[in-house]
Design a protein around this motif. Structure first.
Motif, PDB file in Angstrom:
ATOM      1  N   LEU A  22       0.842  -1.210   0.000  1.00 39.15           N
ATOM      2  CA  LEU A  22       0.000   0.000   0.000  1.00 39.15           C
ATOM      3  C   LEU A  22       0.872   1.254   0.000  1.00 39.15           C
ATOM      4  N   VAL A  27       0.978   7.711  -5.727  1.00 40.16           N
ATOM      5  CA  VAL A  27       0.151   8.569  -4.866  1.00 40.16           C
ATOM      6  C   VAL A  27      -1.278   8.701  -5.390  1.00 40.16           C
ATOM      7  N   GLU A  28      -1.457   8.664  -6.712  1.00 45.54           N
ATOM      8  CA  GLU A  28      -2.807   8.766  -7.291  1.00 45.54           C
ATOM      9  C   GLU A  28      -3.671   7.587  -6.802  1.00 45.54           C
ATOM     10  N   LYS A  30      -3.135   5.906  -4.062  1.00 41.86           N
ATOM     11  CA  LYS A  30      -3.352   6.063  -2.621  1.00 41.86           C
ATOM     12  C   LYS A  30      -4.544   6.983  -2.347  1.00 41.86           C
ATOM     13  N   PHE A  31      -4.697   7.997  -3.193  1.00 44.04           N
ATOM     14  CA  PHE A  31      -5.851   8.893  -3.026  1.00 44.04           C
ATOM     15  C   PHE A  31      -7.152   8.128  -3.264  1.00 44.04           C
ATOM     16  N   VAL A  33      -7.574   4.964  -2.662  1.00 42.82           N
ATOM     17  CA  VAL A  33      -7.740   4.141  -1.461  1.00 42.82           C
ATOM     18  C   VAL A  33      -8.343   4.998  -0.345  1.00 42.82           C
ATOM     19  N   LEU A  34      -7.807   6.202  -0.210  1.00 44.41           N
ATOM     20  CA  LEU A  34      -8.274   7.116   0.835  1.00 44.41           C
ATOM     21  C   LEU A  34      -9.771   7.404   0.679  1.00 44.41           C
ATOM     22  N   LEU A  37     -11.734   4.544   1.781  1.00 47.25           N
ATOM     23  CA  LEU A  37     -11.754   4.519   3.258  1.00 47.25           C
ATOM     24  C   LEU A  37     -12.800   5.501   3.790  1.00 47.25           C
ATOM     25  N   GLN A  38     -12.847   6.675   3.167  1.00 42.58           N
ATOM     26  CA  GLN A  38     -13.818   7.692   3.594  1.00 42.58           C
ATOM     27  C   GLN A  38     -15.251   7.202   3.391  1.00 42.58           C
ATOM     28  N   TRP A  55     -14.503  12.674  -0.264  1.00 43.16           N
ATOM     29  CA  TRP A  55     -14.060  13.657  -1.249  1.00 43.16           C
ATOM     30  C   TRP A  55     -14.655  13.365  -2.613  1.00 43.16           C
ATOM     31  N   GLY A  56     -14.819  14.431  -3.361  1.00 40.23           N
ATOM     32  CA  GLY A  56     -15.222  14.267  -4.761  1.00 40.23           C
ATOM     33  C   GLY A  56     -16.708  14.257  -4.961  1.00 40.23           C
TER      34      GLY A  56
END
Lengths: 111, 170
Positions: A22, A27-28, A30-31, A33-34, A37-38, A55-56
């Motif tokens: 992980l 990093v893209e 990972k975002f 994944v984040l 998670l949210q 987000w988004g």
């Protein structure tokens, strides 16, 4: 505390390997994944009376920005992701900016 | 996210802010496994007179409003992401912002507080979530420049806290 059972040791080793994988993701990714998670945490957070949204959850309101010299996206937060379904989506290249890639634009359906 | 980062670069280019660097859990994403967060912390330096004791964020807020972004409590919603602008509140954070590293997010370049400064800032704030994040970094075995970290910790008197937390992990 006694020694771990061999099976449990393996589980922890596997967890460490998974976490390392992980950590090494671009990093893209990972975002992404984040955001997942949210989304998973959203109902729990909501039940705790906290107003946190993944987000988004945005949509397009208008394209207008004379001061930037190029099309500029102005977004408005939406309460639900489903609201996005009423919008058309396409990509365009923001050629006026040297370091800009293709933007995803959500364009409100013309009535 | 790229639009959010693009806006930060624009604010810097337009001189609304002197410079910026991503901090907090979002910055950690560039170095470690994803950790849950709901906002993007952006440390900023403003080009204001040193004699001014009060930090004036009005130009920043007005600029963001002109771009069409609205404040939502302590955040600005940019591309559906709550962004919190935090003026560098001490020398450590200011140095961290000035020595930020450049990272790529897709085709956008962005400034991120380096891992060594992130660790130092977390040791400085030392909230439960900071301790947890440091512990996670150590558990993961994330690589960082130990000499550089040691220098920063020594300068800002954080070595003892670091030894306490890293000692527990051994």
């Amino acid at each position: 505390m006694g020694k771990w059972n061999k099976n449990i040791e393996d589980i922890f080793k596997a967890k460490k390997v998974r976490r390392k994988k992980l950590s090494d993701l671009p990093v893209e990714e990972k975002f992404k994944v984040l955001i997942q998670l949210q989304k998973i945490a959203a109902p729990i957070v909501k039940s705790g009376n906290l107003s946190k949204k993944p987000w988004g959850t945005t949509t397009f309101r208008q394209i207008e920005s004379k001061d930037l010299g190029s099309a500029h996206m102005i977004f408005k937060n939406l309460p639900e992701m489903d609201d996005i379904n009423s919008y058309y989506r396409w990509n365009f290249a923001a050629s006026t900016r040297s370091n800009a890639g293709s933007y995803s634009v959500l364009w409100k359906e013309q009535q | 996210m790229e639009i959010t980062l693009q806006i930060l670069n624009e604010l810097e280019k337009e001189g609304v802010i002197k410079t910026y660097a991503l901090g907090g859990a979002t910055a950690l994403l560039f170095f470690a496994e994803p950790a849950s967060t709901y906002d993007v912390d952006v440390f900023i330096l403003l080009d204001q007179k040193p004699s001014t004791s009060l930090i004036d964020l009005t130009p920043l807020y007005e600029s963001l409003k002109r771009k069409g972004y609205e404040a939502d409590k302590e955040h600005f919603m940019i591309d559906g992401i709550p962004v919190q602008f935090i003026p560098a509140y001490n020398d450590l954070v200011e140095e961290g912002v000035n020595k930020a590293v450049i990272k790529d997010y897709q085709l956008v370049k962005t400034k991120v507080v380096s891992l060594e400064y992130l660790i130092a800032i977390m040791l400085d704030t030392y909230r439960p979530k900071d301790k947890e994040r440091i512990a996670k970094l150590l558990e993961e075995g994330v690589e960082f420049d130990k000499n550089k970290l040691s220098e920063i910790l020594s300068k800002y008197h954080l070595t003892e806290k670091w030894e306490k937390i890293s000692g527990k992990m051994e």
